[in-house]
Design a protein around this motif. Sequence first.
Motif, PDB file in Angstrom:
ATOM      1  N   ALA A   8       0.842  -1.200   0.000  1.00  0.00           N
ATOM      2  CA  ALA A   8       0.000   0.000   0.000  1.00  0.00           C
ATOM      3  C   ALA A   8       0.875   1.247   0.000  1.00  0.00           C
ATOM      4  O   ALA A   8       0.734   2.135   0.850  1.00  0.00           O
ATOM      5  CB  ALA A   8      -0.926  -0.018   1.216  1.00  0.00           C
ATOM      6  N   ASN A   9       1.767   1.324  -0.954  1.00  0.00           N
ATOM      7  CA  ASN A   9       2.681   2.453  -1.033  1.00  0.00           C
ATOM      8  C   ASN A   9       3.234   2.544  -2.451  1.00  0.00           C
ATOM      9  O   ASN A   9       2.801   1.798  -3.339  1.00  0.00           O
ATOM     10  CB  ASN A   9       3.803   2.326   0.006  1.00  0.00           C
ATOM     11  CG  ASN A   9       4.161   3.663   0.629  1.00  0.00           C
ATOM     12  OD1 ASN A   9       4.625   4.563  -0.068  1.00  0.00           O
ATOM     13  ND2 ASN A   9       3.938   3.805   1.925  1.00  0.00           N
ATOM     14  N   GLY A  81       4.393   0.029   4.029  1.00  0.00           N
ATOM     15  CA  GLY A  81       5.592   0.818   3.787  1.00  0.00           C
ATOM     16  C   GLY A  81       5.770   1.851   4.873  1.00  0.00           C
ATOM     17  O   GLY A  81       5.545   1.589   6.049  1.00  0.00           O
ATOM     18  N   TYR A  82       6.195   3.072   4.494  1.00  0.00           N
ATOM     19  CA  TYR A  82       6.231   4.177   5.465  1.00  0.00           C
ATOM     20  C   TYR A  82       5.512   5.376   4.857  1.00  0.00           C
ATOM     21  O   TYR A  82       5.361   5.502   3.650  1.00  0.00           O
ATOM     22  CB  TYR A  82       7.650   4.547   5.889  1.00  0.00           C
ATOM     23  CG  TYR A  82       8.655   4.694   4.778  1.00  0.00           C
ATOM     24  CD1 TYR A  82       8.590   5.748   3.868  1.00  0.00           C
ATOM     25  CD2 TYR A  82       9.703   3.788   4.639  1.00  0.00           C
ATOM     26  CE1 TYR A  82       9.514   5.891   2.867  1.00  0.00           C
ATOM     27  CE2 TYR A  82      10.648   3.919   3.641  1.00  0.00           C
ATOM     28  CZ  TYR A  82      10.549   4.973   2.761  1.00  0.00           C
ATOM     29  OH  TYR A  82      11.479   5.104   1.765  1.00  0.00           O
ATOM     30  N   GLY A  83       5.041   6.282   5.723  1.00  0.00           N
ATOM     31  CA  GLY A  83       4.201   7.372   5.244  1.00  0.00           C
ATOM     32  C   GLY A  83       2.808   6.850   4.932  1.00  0.00           C
ATOM     33  O   GLY A  83       2.424   5.733   5.297  1.00  0.00           O
ATOM     34  N   PHE A  84       2.013   7.682   4.272  1.00  0.00           N
ATOM     35  CA  PHE A  84       0.643   7.332   3.897  1.00  0.00           C
ATOM     36  C   PHE A  84      -0.118   6.721   5.080  1.00  0.00           C
ATOM     37  O   PHE A  84      -0.290   7.373   6.105  1.00  0.00           O
ATOM     38  CB  PHE A  84       0.635   6.411   2.682  1.00  0.00           C
ATOM     39  CG  PHE A  84       1.048   7.094   1.398  1.00  0.00           C
ATOM     40  CD1 PHE A  84       0.809   8.444   1.193  1.00  0.00           C
ATOM     41  CD2 PHE A  84       1.659   6.387   0.378  1.00  0.00           C
ATOM     42  CE1 PHE A  84       1.186   9.085   0.009  1.00  0.00           C
ATOM     43  CE2 PHE A  84       2.038   7.015  -0.811  1.00  0.00           C
ATOM     44  CZ  PHE A  84       1.799   8.366  -0.994  1.00  0.00           C
ATOM     45  N   GLY A 162       1.420  15.723  16.345  1.00  0.00           N
ATOM     46  CA  GLY A 162       2.275  16.220  15.273  1.00  0.00           C
ATOM     47  C   GLY A 162       3.237  15.214  14.699  1.00  0.00           C
ATOM     48  O   GLY A 162       3.335  14.074  15.147  1.00  0.00           O
ATOM     49  N   GLY A 163       3.979  15.689  13.715  1.00  0.00           N
ATOM     50  CA  GLY A 163       4.988  14.880  13.045  1.00  0.00           C
ATOM     51  C   GLY A 163       5.603  15.661  11.916  1.00  0.00           C
ATOM     52  O   GLY A 163       4.980  16.599  11.391  1.00  0.00           O
ATOM     53  N   GLY A 164       6.828  15.324  11.528  1.00  0.00           N
ATOM     54  CA  GLY A 164       7.478  15.985  10.406  1.00  0.00           C
ATOM     55  C   GLY A 164       7.738  17.461  10.633  1.00  0.00           C
ATOM     56  O   GLY A 164       7.876  18.221   9.682  1.00  0.00           O
ATOM     57  N   GLY A 165       7.799  17.884  11.912  1.00  0.00           N
ATOM     58  CA  GLY A 165       8.084  19.280  12.206  1.00  0.00           C
ATOM     59  C   GLY A 165       6.869  20.179  12.220  1.00  0.00           C
ATOM     60  O   GLY A 165       6.970  21.356  12.568  1.00  0.00           O
ATOM     61  N   LYS A 166       5.701  19.651  11.868  1.00  0.00           N
ATOM     62  CA  LYS A 166       4.481  20.461  11.867  1.00  0.00           C
ATOM     63  C   LYS A 166       3.939  20.588  13.292  1.00  0.00           C
ATOM     64  O   LYS A 166       4.018  19.660  14.081  1.00  0.00           O
ATOM     65  CB  LYS A 166       3.419  19.839  10.959  1.00  0.00           C
ATOM     66  CG  LYS A 166       3.764  19.860   9.482  1.00  0.00           C
ATOM     67  CD  LYS A 166       2.615  19.317   8.652  1.00  0.00           C
ATOM     68  CE  LYS A 166       2.882  19.450   7.151  1.00  0.00           C
ATOM     69  NZ  LYS A 166       3.991  18.587   6.727  1.00  0.00           N
ATOM     70  N   GLY A 167       3.389  21.752  13.595  1.00  0.00           N
ATOM     71  CA  GLY A 167       2.853  21.970  14.923  1.00  0.00           C
ATOM     72  C   GLY A 167       3.932  22.031  15.975  1.00  0.00           C
ATOM     73  O   GLY A 167       3.736  21.573  17.100  1.00  0.00           O
ATOM     74  N   ARG A 297       6.459   1.883  12.632  1.00  0.00           N
ATOM     75  CA  ARG A 297       6.565   1.440  11.241  1.00  0.00           C
ATOM     76  C   ARG A 297       8.034   1.259  10.898  1.00  0.00           C
ATOM     77  O   ARG A 297       8.912   1.524  11.717  1.00  0.00           O
ATOM     78  CB  ARG A 297       5.954   2.493  10.314  1.00  0.00           C
ATOM     79  CG  ARG A 297       6.562   3.885  10.521  1.00  0.00           C
ATOM     80  CD  ARG A 297       6.102   4.891   9.499  1.00  0.00           C
ATOM     81  NE  ARG A 297       6.421   6.255   9.861  1.00  0.00           N
ATOM     82  CZ  ARG A 297       7.600   6.837   9.699  1.00  0.00           C
ATOM     83  NH1 ARG A 297       8.613   6.130   9.202  1.00  0.00           N
ATOM     84  NH2 ARG A 297       7.814   8.094  10.037  1.00  0.00           N
ATOM     85  N   LEU A 298       8.299   0.860   9.670  1.00  0.00           N
ATOM     86  CA  LEU A 298       9.651   0.841   9.135  1.00  0.00           C
ATOM     87  C   LEU A 298      10.064   2.282   8.838  1.00  0.00           C
ATOM     88  O   LEU A 298       9.242   3.080   8.377  1.00  0.00           O
ATOM     89  CB  LEU A 298       9.680   0.008   7.854  1.00  0.00           C
ATOM     90  CG  LEU A 298      11.018  -0.493   7.339  1.00  0.00           C
ATOM     91  CD1 LEU A 298      11.629  -1.487   8.297  1.00  0.00           C
ATOM     92  CD2 LEU A 298      10.846  -1.114   5.951  1.00  0.00           C
ATOM     93  N   GLN A 299      11.316   2.626   9.082  1.00  0.00           N
ATOM     94  CA  GLN A 299      11.798   3.983   8.852  1.00  0.00           C
ATOM     95  C   GLN A 299      12.480   4.102   7.489  1.00  0.00           C
ATOM     96  O   GLN A 299      13.046   3.133   6.976  1.00  0.00           O
ATOM     97  CB  GLN A 299      12.801   4.374   9.930  1.00  0.00           C
ATOM     98  CG  GLN A 299      12.204   4.535  11.317  1.00  0.00           C
ATOM     99  CD  GLN A 299      11.564   5.892  11.516  1.00  0.00           C
ATOM    100  OE1 GLN A 299      10.388   6.075  11.223  1.00  0.00           O
ATOM    101  NE2 GLN A 299      12.317   6.837  12.024  1.00  0.00           N
ATOM    102  N   VAL A 300      12.492   5.327   6.964  1.00  0.00           N
ATOM    103  CA  VAL A 300      13.208   5.589   5.714  1.00  0.00           C
ATOM    104  C   VAL A 300      14.666   5.157   5.836  1.00  0.00           C
ATOM    105  O   VAL A 300      15.260   4.618   4.903  1.00  0.00           O
ATOM    106  CB  VAL A 300      13.132   7.092   5.352  1.00  0.00           C
ATOM    107  CG1 VAL A 300      13.919   7.382   4.080  1.00  0.00           C
ATOM    108  CG2 VAL A 300      11.682   7.535   5.179  1.00  0.00           C
ATOM    109  N   GLU A 301      15.252   5.381   7.004  1.00  0.00           N
ATOM    110  CA  GLU A 301      16.683   5.137   7.195  1.00  0.00           C
ATOM    111  C   GLU A 301      17.020   3.720   7.628  1.00  0.00           C
ATOM    112  O   GLU A 301      18.160   3.454   8.051  1.00  0.00           O
ATOM    113  CB  GLU A 301      17.248   6.141   8.198  1.00  0.00           C
ATOM    114  CG  GLU A 301      16.590   6.142   9.560  1.00  0.00           C
ATOM    115  CD  GLU A 301      15.379   7.066   9.672  1.00  0.00           C
ATOM    116  OE1 GLU A 301      15.039   7.442  10.793  1.00  0.00           O
ATOM    117  OE2 GLU A 301      14.776   7.400   8.621  1.00  0.00           O
TER     118      GLU A 301
END
Length: 627
Positions: A8-9, A81-84, A162-167, A297-301
Amino acid sequence: MITSLLIANRGEIACRIIRTARKLGVRTVAVYSDADAKALHVREADEAVHIGPSSAAESYLVGEKIIAAAKDSAAEAIHPGYGFLSENADFAQAVIDAGLIWIGPKPESIRAMGLKDAAKTLMNEAGVPTTPGYLGDNQDADFLAEQAEKIGYPVLIKAVAGGGGKGMRKVDAAGDFADALASCRREATASFGNDIVLLEKWITNPRHIEVQVFGDSHGNVVHLFERDCSLQRRHQKVIEEAPAPGMDEETREAVCGAAIRAAKAVDYEGAGTIEFIADGSEGLRADRIWFMEMNTRLQVEHPVTEEITGQDLVEWQLRVASGEELPCKQDELSIDGHSIEVRLYAENPATGFLPSTGSLRVFTLDPHSSFCRVDHGVVEGDEITPFYDPMIAKVISHSDDRDDAAEHIVGDLLNLAVWPVKTNAAFLITLLRDEVFLSGRVETGYIGEHLDELIGQEPPNEAVLNSALEALLPAAGQDVWASQSGFRLNGIPKANFRLEEESGRIFEFEFELGYDPYLTHVDGDWAVHPFMGHSFAFRLPRAGDGVGAGATSDGTILSPMPGKIIAVSVSAGDTVTKGDKLVTLEAMKMEHSLVAPFDGTVTELNAEEGGQVSEGTLLVQIEAADG
């Protein structure tokens, strides 16, 4: 073992999952939007299902469409995956309720770690150290201001969802608190539909340390050591590495032990990351590292962890979701060498890192490089669209030595050619060679504080460089006696030149001509060459003319490609000297200057600023001075 899997990514992570699934003999199903109809993950999967329009909100983020696609394709499981939708507890539960296997933690674990305030409370109860601050139900602005005073400035306001620096806002003084709080709440409401915040003490020299954890359904939990993700821009990671520089065994044992306690507190299954913030002012110390949040979840890194442990984390995910025990016990895991990952983006640092979209007409980064692992979701000829994250690839190195690991990536990026899309390759090279980074002393604000010097100088003027290259590079089959490349027996022809711009900047280059593996031809006449992380396109001179791009031997200046006229430097009747700029054409996001092939007079001018022209259109006619 699961026998069929819907992913699903999209992009790089979808291709990454497909590789492991193929190795294990698991059938894969891709999903795709309109924009991704010809994407690499669609081409690599065993089957693909269309799920809607290009917008993620109408395709990849619609859980009902994902589940329907899984059922229609007879997939047994869903990997997010990650995200979404990867950390969406409601979607995870819907997958399970539909009779499918969810490749991830239990929905209740996701919920437990989804809100920062509740997660911190849970961690405190589990004996995991958390950053000093306030988290509570009282959200009155005056009360929060009082708590900030008690904590002591500077403080950090963070949206609990929050997440990704938002908020998120740093506040340096009491007089700034009210405005920062209001701004933070507005952003949090718009991004997450939740304006509740918490307060934390601002760490003066923060380092971002995270620990990879893994659990199974049999009660086993292990860690796979730590990563350092301190090099960030606007809270987005730029370079990640494992292990963390300067981490001694005592501190490692403390932080990894805390991560295990955190995972066990939520009965964790699958791959997860416990993120910590460290006060690096006196190096990494066990009493100065605090829990921030958990990514369920699994991380990008994750590749840097795979490189130093020799494990395939996607394979672990599939085995755990299939009901198996973890492939390794804690005492069977160890650190081997050092690994670094950079995120290669289609973006232009010189314009504030704005995304650069379009066709990847040239993309020469080799996925099978002798130096680095390349995890990618696009190949040459694919499209970078404006609909999704503009990541082109992740470049991952592994070496016994950290400096060598950094230089291995530099070597690959120096030879990278991407055109006409712009990339952040030159920026990454500068970071990897930065003495503060190489010392292991970077903190999360380093890029922001040194951005101008890290972006560095603009690349050399394209028009001037193109003119030099046109003169230097021989056409295919050109007579060696006519070539300016310095013909020699038993050696690659080379040319050196010094480019000095009007501004006084000086660039010196050496080219291997004719046999250069990084000289990539486009449409027969155009070539792209990498320079210091930048890529330049130029027109190859045609055999026998030797008068430059767009010009013929009789002084006819033709448009070398379809484009827009952005400048006309002459008028009919003007006297020109060889090399004078006549017309500047913008094509494929690049400027191309057409110059006089010899001394003469402009007898015809068919170029108008702002006009669109086709390839081969007559723009200028020059009559030779001696004609």
